[in-house]
Design a protein around this motif. Structure first.
Motif, mmCIF file in Angstrom:
data_model
loop_
_atom_site.group_PDB
_atom_site.id
_atom_site.type_symbol
_atom_site.label_atom_id
_atom_site.label_comp_id
_atom_site.label_asym_id
_atom_site.label_seq_id
_atom_site.Cartn_x
_atom_site.Cartn_y
_atom_site.Cartn_z
ATOM 1 N N ALA A 1 13.784 13.339 36.973
ATOM 2 C CA ALA A 1 13.647 12.824 38.337
ATOM 3 C C ALA A 1 12.672 13.641 39.169
ATOM 4 O O ALA A 1 12.002 13.091 40.059
ATOM 5 N N TRP A 2 12.576 14.943 38.934
ATOM 6 C CA TRP A 2 11.686 15.758 39.759
ATOM 7 C C TRP A 2 10.234 15.634 39.343
ATOM 8 O O TRP A 2 9.342 15.560 40.197
ATOM 9 N N THR A 3 9.965 15.588 38.037
ATOM 10 C CA THR A 3 8.569 15.409 37.592
ATOM 11 C C THR A 3 8.159 13.944 37.599
ATOM 12 O O THR A 3 6.980 13.630 37.467
ATOM 13 N N ARG A 4 9.161 13.071 37.739
ATOM 14 C CA ARG A 4 8.934 11.618 37.768
ATOM 15 C C ARG A 4 8.163 11.180 36.515
ATOM 16 O O ARG A 4 7.194 10.430 36.571
ATOM 17 N N SER A 5 8.677 11.673 35.385
ATOM 18 C CA SER A 5 8.027 11.363 34.110
ATOM 19 C C SER A 5 9.079 11.084 33.049
ATOM 20 O O SER A 5 10.193 11.630 33.085
ATOM 21 N N THR A 6 8.730 10.223 32.098
ATOM 22 C CA THR A 6 9.624 9.891 31.001
ATOM 23 C C THR A 6 9.581 10.994 29.954
ATOM 24 O O THR A 6 8.505 11.418 29.526
ATOM 25 N N VAL A 7 10.747 11.459 29.546
ATOM 26 C CA VAL A 7 10.843 12.536 28.563
ATOM 27 C C VAL A 7 10.782 11.983 27.150
ATOM 28 O O VAL A 7 10.167 12.563 26.255
ATOM 29 N N GLY A 8 11.441 10.832 26.931
ATOM 30 C CA GLY A 8 11.471 10.222 25.616
ATOM 31 C C GLY A 8 12.787 9.499 25.400
ATOM 32 O O GLY A 8 13.590 9.351 26.329
ATOM 33 N N SER A 9 13.009 9.046 24.166
ATOM 34 C CA SER A 9 14.253 8.365 23.810
ATOM 35 C C SER A 9 14.977 9.191 22.761
ATOM 36 O O SER A 9 14.352 9.726 21.831
ATOM 37 N N PHE A 10 16.305 9.258 22.878
ATOM 38 C CA PHE A 10 17.099 10.152 22.043
ATOM 39 C C PHE A 10 18.413 9.479 21.674
ATOM 40 O O PHE A 10 19.034 8.801 22.508
ATOM 41 N N THR A 11 18.847 9.667 20.442
ATOM 42 C CA THR A 11 20.165 9.207 20.029
ATOM 43 C C THR A 11 21.171 10.337 20.217
ATOM 44 O O THR A 11 20.807 11.514 20.230
ATOM 45 N N THR A 12 22.400 9.981 20.389
ATOM 46 C CA THR A 12 23.535 10.902 20.502
ATOM 47 C C THR A 12 23.545 11.677 21.818
ATOM 48 O O THR A 12 24.558 11.721 22.519
ATOM 49 N N GLY A 13 22.420 12.313 22.164
ATOM 50 C CA GLY A 13 22.370 13.100 23.384
ATOM 51 C C GLY A 13 21.006 13.728 23.562
ATOM 52 O O GLY A 13 20.046 13.411 22.861
ATOM 53 N N TYR A 14 20.933 14.655 24.527
ATOM 54 C CA TYR A 14 19.653 15.283 24.851
ATOM 55 C C TYR A 14 19.917 16.730 25.236
ATOM 56 O O TYR A 14 20.852 17.033 25.976
ATOM 57 N N THR A 15 19.077 17.637 24.712
ATOM 58 C CA THR A 15 19.201 19.068 24.985
ATOM 59 C C THR A 15 17.903 19.586 25.568
ATOM 60 O O THR A 15 16.816 19.241 25.091
ATOM 61 N N THR A 16 18.008 20.420 26.602
ATOM 62 C CA THR A 16 16.824 21.076 27.138
ATOM 63 C C THR A 16 17.205 22.416 27.717
ATOM 64 O O THR A 16 18.380 22.670 28.032
ATOM 65 N N SER A 17 16.232 23.299 27.861
ATOM 66 C CA SER A 17 16.457 24.611 28.448
ATOM 67 C C SER A 17 16.463 24.493 29.969
ATOM 68 O O SER A 17 15.605 23.823 30.565
ATOM 69 N N VAL A 18 17.425 25.145 30.594
ATOM 70 C CA VAL A 18 17.550 25.132 32.047
ATOM 71 C C VAL A 18 17.483 26.571 32.546
ATOM 72 O O VAL A 18 18.235 27.422 32.068
ATOM 73 N N PRO A 19 16.608 26.868 33.489
ATOM 74 C CA PRO A 19 16.504 28.244 33.996
ATOM 75 C C PRO A 19 17.797 28.713 34.651
ATOM 76 O O PRO A 19 18.661 27.914 35.024
ATOM 77 N N ALA A 20 17.922 30.011 34.828
ATOM 78 C CA ALA A 20 19.096 30.595 35.476
ATOM 79 C C ALA A 20 19.235 30.081 36.899
ATOM 80 O O ALA A 20 18.240 29.935 37.618
ATOM 81 N N ASN A 21 20.464 29.791 37.300
ATOM 82 C CA ASN A 21 20.750 29.279 38.647
ATOM 83 C C ASN A 21 19.788 28.162 39.034
ATOM 84 O O ASN A 21 19.154 28.185 40.095
ATOM 85 N N ASP A 22 19.738 27.193 38.170
ATOM 86 C CA ASP A 22 18.858 26.044 38.398
ATOM 87 C C ASP A 22 19.472 24.835 37.705
ATOM 88 O O ASP A 22 20.528 24.931 37.066
ATOM 89 N N ALA A 23 18.820 23.707 37.858
ATOM 90 C CA ALA A 23 19.337 22.473 37.278
ATOM 91 C C ALA A 23 18.189 21.580 36.862
ATOM 92 O O ALA A 23 17.064 21.675 37.390
ATOM 93 N N VAL A 24 18.457 20.704 35.920
ATOM 94 C CA VAL A 24 17.544 19.626 35.528
ATOM 95 C C VAL A 24 18.230 18.317 35.890
ATOM 96 O O VAL A 24 19.384 18.089 35.511
ATOM 97 N N LEU A 25 17.532 17.478 36.639
ATOM 98 C CA LEU A 25 18.090 16.202 37.107
ATOM 99 C C LEU A 25 17.392 15.071 36.367
ATOM 100 O O LEU A 25 16.161 14.953 36.406
ATOM 101 N N LEU A 26 18.188 14.244 35.696
ATOM 102 C CA LEU A 26 17.669 13.187 34.838
ATOM 103 C C LEU A 26 18.241 11.835 35.239
ATOM 104 O O LEU A 26 19.309 11.757 35.847
ATOM 105 N N THR A 27 17.536 10.786 34.864
ATOM 106 C CA THR A 27 18.138 9.461 34.792
ATOM 107 C C THR A 27 18.015 8.984 33.362
ATOM 108 O O THR A 27 17.025 9.266 32.678
ATOM 109 N N VAL A 28 19.058 8.298 32.882
ATOM 110 C CA VAL A 28 19.052 7.821 31.506
ATOM 111 C C VAL A 28 19.396 6.335 31.496
ATOM 112 O O VAL A 28 20.115 5.844 32.360
ATOM 113 N N SER A 29 18.848 5.657 30.518
ATOM 114 C CA SER A 29 19.095 4.227 30.350
ATOM 115 C C SER A 29 19.483 3.975 28.909
ATOM 116 O O SER A 29 18.663 4.137 27.995
#
Length: 658
Positions: free
Chosen positions: A392-420
């Protein structure tokens, strides 16, 4: 998870014959078939308010020049176009004088032309105007003066209807009702705010206008249990920022945690974790984005508190990011819920969005080191099929994934996503009675937890109609049902409900003074990441319970009739914790190791006093002391407190996790 009922032609006709003449457009016309509840027929509800409030920057130092400047800047900056419509005057606008008739008199040196003039100016910019008062005799500025001397008599007690009529006649659209006077006078929160809501209805009957009611008693009276349908939003915690205080993570995190009362937030009613600190001194761009991410996944009101006229382009862009705002303002109107915390401090929240298979996801790293965080589609109520992920913040598509999605998140921070993705299976339960507000019994759930409930209904009127909903013996909530266009046009609104494992009853009822909608069916779907278990006493057949849905640290656990509420649903973690509300651990008070130690809830810390062993003989022992979870004095009645005691093998120390 639910039990579908077969349609019956004669019973369906009997039910339609129960329509009132207000609902029936042509009583002689053939009665149409009614569809089962389907999420594709969702109707949008009132989103949480967005705008700007004066307090966090100007405190009591507001006048017509300050407010006009900020209103102008909301428009010129593009914030208004992004949906930030409210300009809210907080404490300090009034110095407390009334005339002989009790009418508010303002200082026209501060407000030339009076308060109607400033409301008119705000409206001339295409914006909406908000104002401040207190439920007691004094406002907060009397007890806690900031930039102006204490002003007495700035509350509305004794003038509820009179002041609300005044605000409406001046043209205001929103009122924040604080609690400093109410607290000092020892008033009861629920009683007082319901009196104010009734006074608002009476005032509206006189003026023809309505105000958005913002209850600000800081969560002290547990408003999520009673405020829906009375207030439009209610504070769930104390102030996120005090006068002369530097913005910090501690209160931001606290207010975020305390805002999650998902059964209360729906159909235009909102939990409020307080105003935003975005753009204030001491807030970095990273922290501003984190703040917006937290409030957006919570579906919180977004009231900026910075100086809009002098903010940087970077701050403006953070406050107006369209994909972040869309998560907060989603027309389904629901709150996010915590769905995973595989490692302490690495949390996953999911928010059901409008449409089919749509979710917002927050990957939240509360630790001091960067770490990978995984969201599993199954935890969100989606299948494991390929699911599209967008940042949501970069306003870019990351890709498509089965089962789930993993990414690195910096300390005291968050990654905000939308999924379909693809919705998991659900159950539709149809009303086959003649009631417009039916009771649905025999709704079964395979596990205790939070469920998505889509309610199919018709409202042929021109305004929203109300009904209450109650699950088992839990608190009753008012639900708003917007017009559907006709008495034979069916749409759905959504709520989040907490169901027990096994059989549940969902009961609707008419609201006094309001025409009820025609409720037809429920679609019930699990959010498996919220699933847990009730701890049921063998001697009492009652559940371990946290009284009245309170989240206050040191609240002692008790026995109560099992109802499937969130305050009775515990998650066993791999760390040996028993977690309620997603963030409170069952705890041996003060690291106690002696008989009689209270069993309480506390923020999860990872301490041994918060770790438990569930034994095969039905006992639950504290890892710190080896003592057993015990019902005090072998009590079995509602309200019996829980303690630790030497294990005796008695039934008041035996529990089943259901």
């Amino acid at each position: 998870m639910g039990q579908a009922h077969r349609r019956s032609g004669p019973r369906r006709r009997a039910r339609r014959a129960g329509l009132t003449t207000l609902d029936r457009q042509d009583p002689s016309a053939p009665l149409p078939a009614e569809p089962a509840a389907v999420s594709t027929n969702q109707i949008g509800v009132t989103p949480p308010p967005m705008g700007w409030a004066s307090w966090n920057t100007f405190f009591s130092s507001i006048d017509h020049n300050v407010i006009k400047q900020q209103a102008d800047a909301l428009v010129s900056s593009g914030m208004a176009a992004a949906g930030c419509k409210y300009v809210d005057l907080d404490d300090g606008w009034w110095q407390g004088r009334r005339d002989a008739n009790g009418n508010i008199v303002v200082d026209e040196n501060l407000w030339p032309g009076g308060m109607k003039a400033i409301a008119d100016y705000i409206h001339s910019k295409g914006l909406k105007a908000g104002i401040y008062t207190d439920a007691g005799k004094q406002g907060c500025g009397y007890y806690f003066p900031t930039t102006r001397p204490a002003a007495p008599n700035t509350g509305m007690e004794g003038h509820y209807q009179q002041d609300l009529e005044t605000f409406q006649r001046w043209g205001f659209d929103y009122v924040k009702i604080d609690w400093c006077g109410g607290r000092e006078e020892g008033l009861d929160q629920e009683t007082t705010y319901k009196q104010i809501a009734a006074a608002h209805e009476a005032a509206s009957a006189v003026t023809g206008r309505r105000l958005v009611l913002s209850f600000c008693e800081w969560g002290t009276g547990l408003p999520w249990n009673w405020a829906t349908g009375y207030g439009d939003l209610w504070r769930t915690s104390h102030d996120v920022l005090l006068y002369k205080e530097t913005p910090g993570l501690t209160k931001m995190y606290r207010n975020f945690d305390e805002a999650f009362q998902p059964a209360a937030q729906h159909t235009g009613y909102h939990n409020d974790p307080d105003m935003l600190m975005v753009g204030l001194n001491g807030m970095t761009a990273q922290r501003n984005r984190l703040h917006m991410s937290l409030w957006s996944i919570a579906g919180a009101p977004l009231l900026a508190g910075n100086n809009v006229a002098t903010m940087s382009t970077e701050t403006r862009d953070i406050l107006t990011n369209p994909e972040v705002l869309a998560i907060d303002q989603d027309p389904r109107g629901l709150q996010g819920v915590k769905v995973a915390e595989d490692t302490r401090g690495l949390q996953v929240y999911g928010k059901v969005l409008s449409g089919t298979g749509k979710r917002a996801v927050l990957l939240f790293n509360r630790t001091g080191s960067a770490a990978n965080i995984t969201v599993r589609w199954a935890d969100l109520g989606l299948t494991t099929a390929s699911t599209s992920v967008r940042n949501a913040w970069t306003r870019s598509t990351v890709g498509s994934f089965t089962t789930g999605y993993t990414t690195s998140v910096p300390a005291n921070d968050a990654v905000l996503l939308t999924v379909s993705g693809t919705e998991a299976s659900a159950t539709t339960v149809e009303d086959t009675t003649s009631a417009t507000t039916p009771t649905f019994s025999s709704i079964t759930a395979s596990a205790a937890g939070t469920k998505l409930v889509d309610i199919t209904y018709a409202n042929g009127g021109s305004t929203a109609r109300k009904a209450t909903v109650q699950v088992n013996g839990q608190f009753t909530y008012v639900v708003a049902f917007p017009p559907t266009g006709s008495a034979t046009t069916y749409r759905t609104v959504s709520v989040l409900a907490h169901l027990a494992k096994g059989t549940n009853t969902v009961k609707f009822a008419a609201v006094s003074g309001s025409t009820a909608p025609d409720i037809d069916a429920l679609r019930i779907q699990g959010i498996p990441g919220t699933d847990g278990a009730a701890l049921v006493g063998s001697a009492s057949d009652r559940c371990v319970d946290i009284e009245k849905n309170t989240y206050v640290n040191a609240t002692q656990a008790q026995l109560w009739d099992c109802g499937g509420g969130r305050n009775q649903t515990f998650t066993r973690t791999s760390r040996g914790e028993l977690v309620v509300y997603g963030n409170k651990c069952l705890d041996a008070d003060n690291n106690g190791t002696t008989n009689g130690t209270k069993v309480i809830i506390w923020d999860c810390t990872g301490g041994t006093n918060q770790k438990w062993t569930v034994n095969s003989n039905g006992t639950i022992t504290s890892n710190l002391s080896g003592l057993c979870l015990d019902a005090l004095n072998a009590g079995t009645a509602n309200g019996t407190k829980l303690i630790l005691w030497t294990c005796t093998g008695q039934t008041n120390q035996r529990w089943s996790l259901t």
